[in-house]
Design an enzyme around this catalytic site. Structure first.
Site, PDB file in Angstrom:
ATOM      1  N   LYS A  10       1.149  -1.310   0.040  1.00  0.00           N
ATOM      2  CA  LYS A  10       0.182   0.087   0.236  1.00  0.00           C
ATOM      3  C   LYS A  10       0.934   0.834   0.181  1.00  0.00           C
ATOM      4  O   LYS A  10       2.142   0.876   0.351  1.00  0.00           O
ATOM      5  CB  LYS A  10      -0.959   0.016   1.212  1.00  0.00           C
ATOM      6  CG  LYS A  10      -2.226  -0.885   0.829  1.00  0.00           C
ATOM      7  CD  LYS A  10      -2.756  -1.521   2.149  1.00  0.00           C
ATOM      8  CE  LYS A  10      -4.191  -2.031   2.181  1.00  0.00           C
ATOM      9  NZ  LYS A  10      -4.664  -2.204   3.652  1.00  0.00           N
ATOM     10  N   TYR A  50     -12.230  -1.924  -3.049  1.00  0.00           N
ATOM     11  CA  TYR A  50     -13.380  -2.017  -1.806  1.00  0.00           C
ATOM     12  C   TYR A  50     -14.565  -1.829  -1.997  1.00  0.00           C
ATOM     13  O   TYR A  50     -15.234  -1.667  -0.833  1.00  0.00           O
ATOM     14  CB  TYR A  50     -12.333  -0.965  -1.241  1.00  0.00           C
ATOM     15  CG  TYR A  50     -10.656  -1.832  -0.756  1.00  0.00           C
ATOM     16  CD1 TYR A  50     -10.827  -2.713  -0.154  1.00  0.00           C
ATOM     17  CD2 TYR A  50      -9.832  -0.904  -0.978  1.00  0.00           C
ATOM     18  CE1 TYR A  50      -9.370  -3.011   0.792  1.00  0.00           C
ATOM     19  CE2 TYR A  50      -8.517  -0.828  -0.857  1.00  0.00           C
ATOM     20  CZ  TYR A  50      -8.486  -2.537   0.369  1.00  0.00           C
ATOM     21  OH  TYR A  50      -7.083  -2.498   0.720  1.00  0.00           O
ATOM     22  N   PHE A  58     -15.172   3.610   7.264  1.00  0.00           N
ATOM     23  CA  PHE A  58     -13.726   3.678   6.882  1.00  0.00           C
ATOM     24  C   PHE A  58     -13.826   4.245   5.280  1.00  0.00           C
ATOM     25  O   PHE A  58     -12.425   4.246   5.445  1.00  0.00           O
ATOM     26  CB  PHE A  58     -12.673   2.832   7.559  1.00  0.00           C
ATOM     27  CG  PHE A  58     -13.018   1.299   7.452  1.00  0.00           C
ATOM     28  CD1 PHE A  58     -12.725   1.187   6.041  1.00  0.00           C
ATOM     29  CD2 PHE A  58     -14.032   0.405   8.039  1.00  0.00           C
ATOM     30  CE1 PHE A  58     -12.914  -0.416   5.743  1.00  0.00           C
ATOM     31  CE2 PHE A  58     -14.289  -0.884   7.469  1.00  0.00           C
ATOM     32  CZ  PHE A  58     -13.635  -1.394   6.845  1.00  0.00           C
ATOM     33  N   ARG A  86      -2.542 -14.534   3.858  1.00  0.00           N
ATOM     34  CA  ARG A  86      -3.385 -13.394   5.008  1.00  0.00           C
ATOM     35  C   ARG A  86      -2.809 -14.209   6.327  1.00  0.00           C
ATOM     36  O   ARG A  86      -2.597 -13.254   7.040  1.00  0.00           O
ATOM     37  CB  ARG A  86      -4.525 -14.719   5.252  1.00  0.00           C
ATOM     38  CG  ARG A  86      -5.616 -14.788   4.040  1.00  0.00           C
ATOM     39  CD  ARG A  86      -6.082 -12.582   3.598  1.00  0.00           C
ATOM     40  NE  ARG A  86      -6.549 -11.808   5.140  1.00  0.00           N
ATOM     41  CZ  ARG A  86      -7.579 -10.796   5.129  1.00  0.00           C
ATOM     42  NH1 ARG A  86      -7.665  -9.908   3.744  1.00  0.00           N
ATOM     43  NH2 ARG A  86      -8.404 -10.374   5.915  1.00  0.00           N
ATOM     44  N   THR A  92      -5.497  -7.429  10.855  1.00  0.00           N
ATOM     45  CA  THR A  92      -6.053  -6.152   9.885  1.00  0.00           C
ATOM     46  C   THR A  92      -5.674  -5.072  10.963  1.00  0.00           C
ATOM     47  O   THR A  92      -5.027  -4.281  10.084  1.00  0.00           O
ATOM     48  CB  THR A  92      -7.270  -5.663   9.358  1.00  0.00           C
ATOM     49  OG1 THR A  92      -8.341  -6.901   9.079  1.00  0.00           O
ATOM     50  CG2 THR A  92      -7.813  -4.521   8.742  1.00  0.00           C
ATOM     51  N   ARG A 103       2.286  -7.742   8.560  1.00  0.00           N
ATOM     52  CA  ARG A 103       1.467  -5.926   9.453  1.00  0.00           C
ATOM     53  C   ARG A 103       2.061  -5.646  10.921  1.00  0.00           C
ATOM     54  O   ARG A 103       2.076  -4.206  11.561  1.00  0.00           O
ATOM     55  CB  ARG A 103      -0.335  -6.099   9.780  1.00  0.00           C
ATOM     56  CG  ARG A 103      -0.654  -6.454   8.392  1.00  0.00           C
ATOM     57  CD  ARG A 103      -1.710  -6.235   8.471  1.00  0.00           C
ATOM     58  NE  ARG A 103      -2.637  -5.732   6.938  1.00  0.00           N
ATOM     59  CZ  ARG A 103      -3.624  -5.971   6.840  1.00  0.00           C
ATOM     60  NH1 ARG A 103      -4.241  -7.817   7.616  1.00  0.00           N
ATOM     61  NH2 ARG A 103      -4.112  -5.934   5.101  1.00  0.00           N
ATOM     62  N   ASN A 113      -1.730   0.077   6.913  1.00  0.00           N
ATOM     63  CA  ASN A 113      -1.850  -1.772   7.525  1.00  0.00           C
ATOM     64  C   ASN A 113      -0.235  -2.248   6.902  1.00  0.00           C
ATOM     65  O   ASN A 113      -0.688  -3.068   6.434  1.00  0.00           O
ATOM     66  CB  ASN A 113      -2.681  -2.085   7.826  1.00  0.00           C
ATOM     67  CG  ASN A 113      -3.943  -2.411   7.069  1.00  0.00           C
ATOM     68  OD1 ASN A 113      -3.713  -2.167   5.990  1.00  0.00           O
ATOM     69  ND2 ASN A 113      -4.842  -3.313   6.902  1.00  0.00           N
ATOM     70  N   HIS A 116      -2.293  -5.432   1.501  1.00  0.00           N
ATOM     71  CA  HIS A 116      -3.032  -6.280   1.232  1.00  0.00           C
ATOM     72  C   HIS A 116      -3.457  -8.099   0.864  1.00  0.00           C
ATOM     73  O   HIS A 116      -2.802  -7.940  -0.080  1.00  0.00           O
ATOM     74  CB  HIS A 116      -4.495  -5.500  -0.060  1.00  0.00           C
ATOM     75  CG  HIS A 116      -5.155  -6.058  -0.254  1.00  0.00           C
ATOM     76  ND1 HIS A 116      -6.801  -5.956   0.038  1.00  0.00           N
ATOM     77  CD2 HIS A 116      -5.064  -6.631  -1.198  1.00  0.00           C
ATOM     78  CE1 HIS A 116      -7.228  -7.012  -0.443  1.00  0.00           C
ATOM     79  NE2 HIS A 116      -7.039  -7.205  -1.736  1.00  0.00           N
ATOM     80  N   GLU A 127      -9.400  -9.863  -8.291  1.00  0.00           N
ATOM     81  CA  GLU A 127      -8.578  -9.050  -7.706  1.00  0.00           C
ATOM     82  C   GLU A 127      -7.275  -9.105  -8.515  1.00  0.00           C
ATOM     83  O   GLU A 127      -6.596  -7.564  -9.083  1.00  0.00           O
ATOM     84  CB  GLU A 127      -7.777  -8.675  -6.411  1.00  0.00           C
ATOM     85  CG  GLU A 127      -9.696  -8.440  -5.623  1.00  0.00           C
ATOM     86  CD  GLU A 127      -8.692  -8.513  -3.611  1.00  0.00           C
ATOM     87  OE1 GLU A 127      -9.565  -8.375  -3.035  1.00  0.00           O
ATOM     88  OE2 GLU A 127      -8.713  -9.482  -4.026  1.00  0.00           O
TER      89      GLU A 127
HETATM   90  P1  IDP Z   1      -8.430  -6.746   5.285  1.00  0.00           P
HETATM   91  O1  IDP Z   1      -7.298  -5.943   4.534  1.00  0.00           O
HETATM   92  O2  IDP Z   1      -7.197  -7.241   6.623  1.00  0.00           O
HETATM   93  O3  IDP Z   1      -9.171  -7.818   4.173  1.00  0.00           O
HETATM   94  P2  IDP Z   1     -11.072  -5.716   5.362  1.00  0.00           P
HETATM   95  O4  IDP Z   1     -11.949  -5.857   6.658  1.00  0.00           O
HETATM   96  O5  IDP Z   1     -11.134  -5.891   4.490  1.00  0.00           O
HETATM   97  O6  IDP Z   1      -9.457  -6.183   6.081  1.00  0.00           O
HETATM   98  O7  IDP Z   1     -10.808  -3.952   5.051  1.00  0.00           O
HETATM   99  C1  IDP Z   1      -9.927  -3.444   4.283  1.00  0.00           C
HETATM  100  C2  IDP Z   1      -9.090  -1.989   4.657  1.00  0.00           C
HETATM  101  O8  IDP Z   1      -9.965  -1.899   4.827  1.00  0.00           O
HETATM  102  C3  IDP Z   1      -7.893  -2.300   5.739  1.00  0.00           C
HETATM  103  O9  IDP Z   1      -6.758  -3.184   5.029  1.00  0.00           O
HETATM  104  C4  IDP Z   1      -7.582  -1.206   6.278  1.00  0.00           C
HETATM  105  O10 IDP Z   1      -6.562  -0.381   5.365  1.00  0.00           O
HETATM  106  C5  IDP Z   1      -8.950  -0.351   6.176  1.00  0.00           C
HETATM  107  N1  IDP Z   1      -9.845  -0.830   7.968  1.00  0.00           N
HETATM  108  C6  IDP Z   1     -10.452  -1.972   7.451  1.00  0.00           C
HETATM  109  N2  IDP Z   1     -11.343  -1.782   9.097  1.00  0.00           N
HETATM  110  C7  IDP Z   1     -10.881   0.021   9.302  1.00  0.00           C
HETATM  111  C8  IDP Z   1     -10.524   0.189  10.404  1.00  0.00           C
HETATM  112  O11 IDP Z   1     -12.113  -0.008  11.346  1.00  0.00           O
HETATM  113  N3  IDP Z   1     -10.329   1.763  10.341  1.00  0.00           N
HETATM  114  C9  IDP Z   1      -9.488   2.464   9.701  1.00  0.00           C
HETATM  115  N4  IDP Z   1      -9.772   1.713   8.832  1.00  0.00           N
HETATM  116  C10 IDP Z   1      -9.660  -0.110   8.557  1.00  0.00           C
HETATM  117 MG    MG Z   2     -10.341  -7.887   3.141  1.00  0.00          MG
END
Ligand code: IDP
Ligand code: MG
Length: 144
Positions: A10, A50, A58, A86, A92, A103, A113, A116, A127
């Site tokens: 990212k 997304y 968010f 993963r 996350t 992470r 973070n 992805h 994707e």
């Molecule tokens: P993932 O990347 O671990 O699959 P997802 O729930 O799919 O997590 O969320 C996509 C992305 O959105 C996350 O990687 C992160 O950058 C952002 N994100 C997810 N939850 C939050 C939150 O509660 N606050 C801020 N950003 C978030």
């Molecule tokens: Mg995700």
């Protein structure tokens, strides 16, 4: 079964000059790179990528962040690549990510973070096609 997954290093990863370190971790974990490109996602692309999160609080911030700078898109191959990747990246929220995960080691917060990773084989296929044409995916021609 040997699978492919999509990873994105990212904009925070690129800005903080962590691409080399994170790629090292990915290669050391046994993933093979079959596709790699530097991209700058537009807001429209980030929204589409997304879209599943469009109702989440968010979402707008996430779209802004993902289109805020350059990223590295990767297609990675390995046995059970989706789940294995993963596991390598961790939860996350870096505070909840297991010790030793990418992470946990590198990410600053839940949004920024570092990386992805696709969450299922079906998502991975979509994707991968989002960023790469078939011709841009180059499998290793040599025996292991
Ligand atoms: P993932 O990347 O671990 O699959 P997802 O729930 O799919 O997590 O969320 C996509 C992305 O959105 C996350 O990687 C992160 O950058 C952002 N994100 C997810 N939850 C939050 C939150 O509660 N606050 C801020 N950003 C978030
Ligand atoms: Mg995700």
């Amino acid at each position: 079964m040997r699978e492919r997954t999509l990873a994105i290093l990212k904009p925070d990863c690129v800005r903080r000059k962590l691409v080399g370190k994170v790629l090292d971790r990915i290669l050391e974990a046994g993933f093979e790179i079959v596709g790699m490109k530097l991209v700058q996602m537009t807001e429209a692309q980030a929204k589409q990528f997304y879209a599943v999160h469009r109702e989440r609080p968010f979402y707008a911030d996430l779209v802004r962040f993902m289109s805020s700078g350059r990223s590295v898109a990767l297609v990675l191959e390995k046995e059970n690549a989706v789940a294995a990747f993963r596991e390598l990246i961790g939860a996350t929220d870096p505070k909840e990510a297991a010790p030793g995960t990418i992470r946990r080691e590198f990410a600053e917060n839940k949004q920024e973070n570092i990386v992805h990773g696709s969450d299922s084989e079906e998502t991975a296929a979509k994707e991968i096609a989002f960023f790469f044409s078939e011709a841009e995916l180059i499998a290793n021609q040599l025996p292991e």
